[in-house]
Design a protein around this motif. Structure first.
Motif, PDB file in Angstrom:
ATOM      1  N   MET A  36       1.003  -1.241  -0.099  1.00  0.00           N
ATOM      2  CA  MET A  36      -0.372  -0.356  -0.099  1.00  0.00           C
ATOM      3  C   MET A  36       0.812   0.842   0.170  1.00  0.00           C
ATOM      4  N   THR A  37       0.046   2.196  -0.329  1.00  0.00           N
ATOM      5  CA  THR A  37       1.145   3.178  -0.903  1.00  0.00           C
ATOM      6  C   THR A  37       0.935   4.777   0.482  1.00  0.00           C
ATOM      7  N   ALA A  38       1.555   5.575   0.836  1.00  0.00           N
ATOM      8  CA  ALA A  38       1.359   6.444   1.578  1.00  0.00           C
ATOM      9  C   ALA A  38       0.654   7.570   1.590  1.00  0.00           C
ATOM     10  N   LEU A  39      -0.504   7.597   2.489  1.00  0.00           N
ATOM     11  CA  LEU A  39      -1.391   8.331   2.108  1.00  0.00           C
ATOM     12  C   LEU A  39      -1.209   9.988   2.656  1.00  0.00           C
ATOM     13  N   TYR A  40       0.075   9.752   3.456  1.00  0.00           N
ATOM     14  CA  TYR A  40       0.469  10.947   4.480  1.00  0.00           C
ATOM     15  C   TYR A  40       1.520  10.657   4.243  1.00  0.00           C
ATOM     16  N   THR A  41       2.002  11.906   4.623  1.00  0.00           N
ATOM     17  CA  THR A  41       4.068  11.844   4.923  1.00  0.00           C
ATOM     18  C   THR A  41       4.253  13.091   5.777  1.00  0.00           C
ATOM     19  N   GLY A  42       5.365  12.855   6.361  1.00  0.00           N
ATOM     20  CA  GLY A  42       5.677  14.151   7.144  1.00  0.00           C
ATOM     21  C   GLY A  42       6.648  13.655   7.811  1.00  0.00           C
ATOM     22  N   GLY A  43       7.600  14.568   8.667  1.00  0.00           N
ATOM     23  CA  GLY A  43       8.500  14.256   9.534  1.00  0.00           C
ATOM     24  C   GLY A  43       8.816  15.679  10.368  1.00  0.00           C
ATOM     25  N   CYS A  44      10.120  15.443  11.068  1.00  0.00           N
ATOM     26  CA  CYS A  44      10.495  17.048  11.507  1.00  0.00           C
ATOM     27  C   CYS A  44      11.143  17.388  11.424  1.00  0.00           C
ATOM     28  N   GLN A  45      11.079  19.201  12.096  1.00  0.00           N
ATOM     29  CA  GLN A  45      11.847  20.058  11.218  1.00  0.00           C
ATOM     30  C   GLN A  45      13.473  20.369  10.832  1.00  0.00           C
ATOM     31  N   CYS A  46      14.114  19.001  10.781  1.00  0.00           N
ATOM     32  CA  CYS A  46      15.936  19.394  10.332  1.00  0.00           C
ATOM     33  C   CYS A  46      15.704  18.110   9.710  1.00  0.00           C
ATOM     34  N   GLY A  47      14.284  17.381   9.131  1.00  0.00           N
ATOM     35  CA  GLY A  47      14.188  16.677   8.240  1.00  0.00           C
ATOM     36  C   GLY A  47      14.965  15.130   8.413  1.00  0.00           C
ATOM     37  N   SER A  48      15.783  15.313   9.281  1.00  0.00           N
ATOM     38  CA  SER A  48      16.772  13.396   9.657  1.00  0.00           C
ATOM     39  C   SER A  48      15.676  12.261  10.018  1.00  0.00           C
ATOM     40  N   ILE A  49      14.215  12.919  10.023  1.00  0.00           N
ATOM     41  CA  ILE A  49      13.153  12.127  10.783  1.00  0.00           C
ATOM     42  C   ILE A  49      12.510  12.298   9.363  1.00  0.00           C
ATOM     43  N   ARG A  50      11.631  10.890   8.744  1.00  0.00           N
ATOM     44  CA  ARG A  50      10.538  11.191   7.598  1.00  0.00           C
ATOM     45  C   ARG A  50       9.672   9.703   8.207  1.00  0.00           C
ATOM     46  N   TYR A  51       8.618  10.090   8.064  1.00  0.00           N
ATOM     47  CA  TYR A  51       7.612   8.403   8.045  1.00  0.00           C
ATOM     48  C   TYR A  51       6.566   8.932   7.145  1.00  0.00           C
ATOM     49  N   GLU A  52       5.907   8.056   6.749  1.00  0.00           N
ATOM     50  CA  GLU A  52       4.671   7.531   6.068  1.00  0.00           C
ATOM     51  C   GLU A  52       3.530   7.566   6.924  1.00  0.00           C
ATOM     52  N   ILE A  53       1.952   7.272   6.490  1.00  0.00           N
ATOM     53  CA  ILE A  53       0.904   6.416   6.787  1.00  0.00           C
ATOM     54  C   ILE A  53      -0.001   6.473   6.083  1.00  0.00           C
TER      55      ILE A  53
END
Length: 149
Positions: free
Chosen positions: A1-18
């Motif tokens: 399944m592909t990501a419906l939402y993506t996000g991450g921290c302010q500095c870009g070190s951490i990225r996630y998807e939902i």
């Protein structure tokens, strides 16, 4: 399944998807005032297995919430951005801090929790579900959010 939402921290070190639709979205006070350095914070409940860390590794610490329950808080160790809260009361859920989403334009909370600790200048929307403390369960929040979709 592909990501419906993506996000991450302010500095870009951490990225996630939902990879699922959220279950509910609510704002609240008390601990989130300290956590966000603001008048309130928001939480977006999603199934825990739907959150995939794509880059980096969040740091964690645990605390006892005002409701007396254990919560594990995940944040970026580089910039300190709070990303997720994992409540011990419901191990199937993770609360994403929705300000970390890449697209926040669609966010519209359905409830306010812990309103007894709201700043005096905050005006609560009477069209939302408002609770002085923690609700006994989240079924009304889930239902209200589902009805808005």
């Amino acid at each position: 399944m592909t990501a419906l939402y993506t996000g991450g921290c302010q500095c870009g070190s951490i990225r996630y998807e939902i990879r699922s639709q959220p279950l509910t979205l609510y704002g609240h006070c008390t601990e989130c005032q300290k956590q966000s350095s603001s008048a309130f914070g928001m939480s977006m409940a999603v199934p825990r297995e739907a959150v995939i860390i794509r880059q980096g590794q969040p740091k964690e610490w645990s605390r006892v919430s005002n409701s007396g329950r254990q919560v594990t808080c995940s944040f970026c160790g580089e910039c300190g951005t709070r990303l997720f809260h994992s409540p011990a009361r419901n191990p199937q859920i993770i609360n994403v801090k929705p300000g970390t989403l890449d697209d926040t334009r669609w966010l519209q909370p359905v409830a306010n929790l812990w309103t007894r600790s709201a700043q005096k200048w905050v005006v609560l929307n009477e069209q939302m579900l408002n609770y002085d403390e923690q609700p006994p369960d989240f079924s009304q929040l889930f239902e209200r959010f589902r009805d808005r979709q």
